[in-house]
Design an enzyme around this catalytic site. Structure first.
Site, PDB file in Angstrom:
ATOM      1  N   LEU A 109       0.867  -1.170   0.000  1.00 38.41           N
ATOM      2  CA  LEU A 109       0.000   0.000   0.000  1.00 38.41           C
ATOM      3  C   LEU A 109       0.908   1.225   0.000  1.00 38.41           C
ATOM      4  O   LEU A 109       1.870   1.288   0.769  1.00 38.41           O
ATOM      5  CB  LEU A 109      -0.918   0.032   1.236  1.00 38.41           C
ATOM      6  N   ASP A 110       0.596   2.205  -0.845  1.00 40.64           N
ATOM      7  CA  ASP A 110       1.360   3.443  -0.858  1.00 40.64           C
ATOM      8  C   ASP A 110       1.322   4.108   0.515  1.00 40.64           C
ATOM      9  O   ASP A 110       0.389   3.890   1.308  1.00 40.64           O
ATOM     10  CB  ASP A 110       0.795   4.424  -1.891  1.00 40.64           C
ATOM     11  N   GLN A 111       2.298   4.952   0.773  1.00 39.83           N
ATOM     12  CA  GLN A 111       2.377   5.642   2.061  1.00 39.83           C
ATOM     13  C   GLN A 111       1.078   6.377   2.380  1.00 39.83           C
ATOM     14  O   GLN A 111       0.594   6.331   3.512  1.00 39.83           O
ATOM     15  CB  GLN A 111       3.544   6.630   2.057  1.00 39.83           C
ATOM     16  N   GLU A 112       0.494   7.047   1.398  1.00 41.75           N
ATOM     17  CA  GLU A 112      -0.696   7.861   1.650  1.00 41.75           C
ATOM     18  C   GLU A 112      -2.011   7.101   1.462  1.00 41.75           C
ATOM     19  O   GLU A 112      -3.076   7.707   1.539  1.00 41.75           O
ATOM     20  CB  GLU A 112      -0.672   9.094   0.751  1.00 41.75           C
ATOM     21  N   THR A 113      -1.937   5.811   1.219  1.00 42.32           N
ATOM     22  CA  THR A 113      -3.150   5.001   1.087  1.00 42.32           C
ATOM     23  C   THR A 113      -3.435   4.297   2.408  1.00 42.32           C
ATOM     24  O   THR A 113      -2.538   3.686   2.995  1.00 42.32           O
ATOM     25  CB  THR A 113      -2.996   3.951  -0.036  1.00 42.32           C
TER      26      THR A 113
END
Length: 313
Positions: A137-141
């Site tokens: 998962l992306d950092q901002e997700t």
């Protein structure tokens, strides 16, 4: 030497005379790579309690067991961090990840990651495991994140992902009025040659398929439900931008036509990242062999965003 709990398989009558290797690969679904690793382990493979070569023939009622050595992530610093645990058993740890936190330590980010918190959690519980996230998962997700506790569990779910058997459902808030209530984006993705950290739709890229369905249409934005067939880097963000509906709060894949709305959103202070949430994750559980689904409710910032959009009409 310490081991994880063994995987057990009792040979049924109809499999009398099968080669042990066949049982391991076809019934316990052990990959070639993992099987080679287990063979090197003392008492890694036993039949009725006795260590055996994998070319023997098994008999009905034989108790086949495989054992893997316990491991730990010695290069990850344990750190007392808040974890939102959705589920934990001897095979898996399922978290609801917050936005803004990195999953695994990287160059320049050795602390304050999910890995640091999980290693500390296991240390306090007396659990010896290596940190193995089964997807990214992306950092901002925000949203559901699955972490395997053994090499076998990691292999099992990874193979389901390769075969497109894992169900991943996301919720995303996107700009604009989405004309079609549902659809499929089948457009290849690869790096932007001018900006290697950015992905774009390009005909010579890697196959990427995204399905979407409008859950709620607001005046100038929409909440869409998205599920993936492939898992390319930034796939949802790239595909929704290609459709003309970039994610709210996404500064990398924005479109100029929404700059005025984006400025209004930023001034509201209710969203500080791209509005993407991994809502649901489903797969065949490697321990129970049953289909299992985990869900993470919308976090507080996206709930505030939803209210802001509803109030705008």
């Amino acid at each position: 030497m310490s081991y994880y709990e063994p995987l057990v398989y009792v040979v049924p009558p109809e499999e009398e005379g099968f080669i042990l290797k066949t049982v391991l690969q076809k019934r316990l679904m052990v990959s070639r790579k993992l099987l080679s690793r287990i063979k090197l382990t003392e008492r890694g493979i036993t039949v009725n309690g006795e260590r055996q070569y994998i070319n023997i023939k098994v008999k009905a009622g034989d108790r086949v067991e495989i054992r893997m050595e316990e491991e730990q992530s010695e290069d990850i610093l344990p750190q007392d961090l808040p974890l939102h645990i959705l589920h934990e058993d001897e095979h898996l740890l399922i978290l609801a990840k917050d936005a803004g936190i990195i999953v695994h330590p990287t160059h320049g980010h050795y602390t304050n990651t999910i890995a640091n918190g999980v290693v500390y959690h296991w240390q306090q519980a007396g659990i010896t495991c290596r940190f193995r996230p089964v997807h990214r998962l992306d950092q901002e997700t925000s949203g559901v994140l699955a972490i395997a506790k053994t090499p076998y569990v990691h292999q099992q779910i990874s193979e389901q992902m390769i075969e497109h058997l894992v169900k991943k459902v996301y919720l995303a808030f996107v700009w604009g009025t989405v004309a079609a209530p549902r659809g499929t984006i089948n457009e290849p993705i690869d790096r932007d040659p001018d900006q290697p950290h950015v992905r774009i739709v390009r005909p010579d890229g890697y196959s990427a398929v995204t399905h979407y369905e409008v859950a709620q249409q607001f005046s100038q934005a929409a909440l869409v439900r998205i599920w993936l067939e492939t898992g390319r880097t930034h796939q949802i963000r790239v595909h929704m931008r290609h459709l003309g509906h970039p994610l709210l709060g996404d500064k990398m894949y924005k479109l100029d036509q929404y700059d005025e709305l984006a400025a209004e959103l930023e001034a509201s202070g209710c969203l500080q990242r791209q509005a993407l949430h991994a809502y649901q994750l489903g797969f065949v559980h490697p321990g129970t062999r049953e289909w299992t689904e985990y869900r993470a409710p919308l976090p507080e910032d996206l709930t505030r965003l939803e209210e802001w959009l509803m109030n705008r009409g």
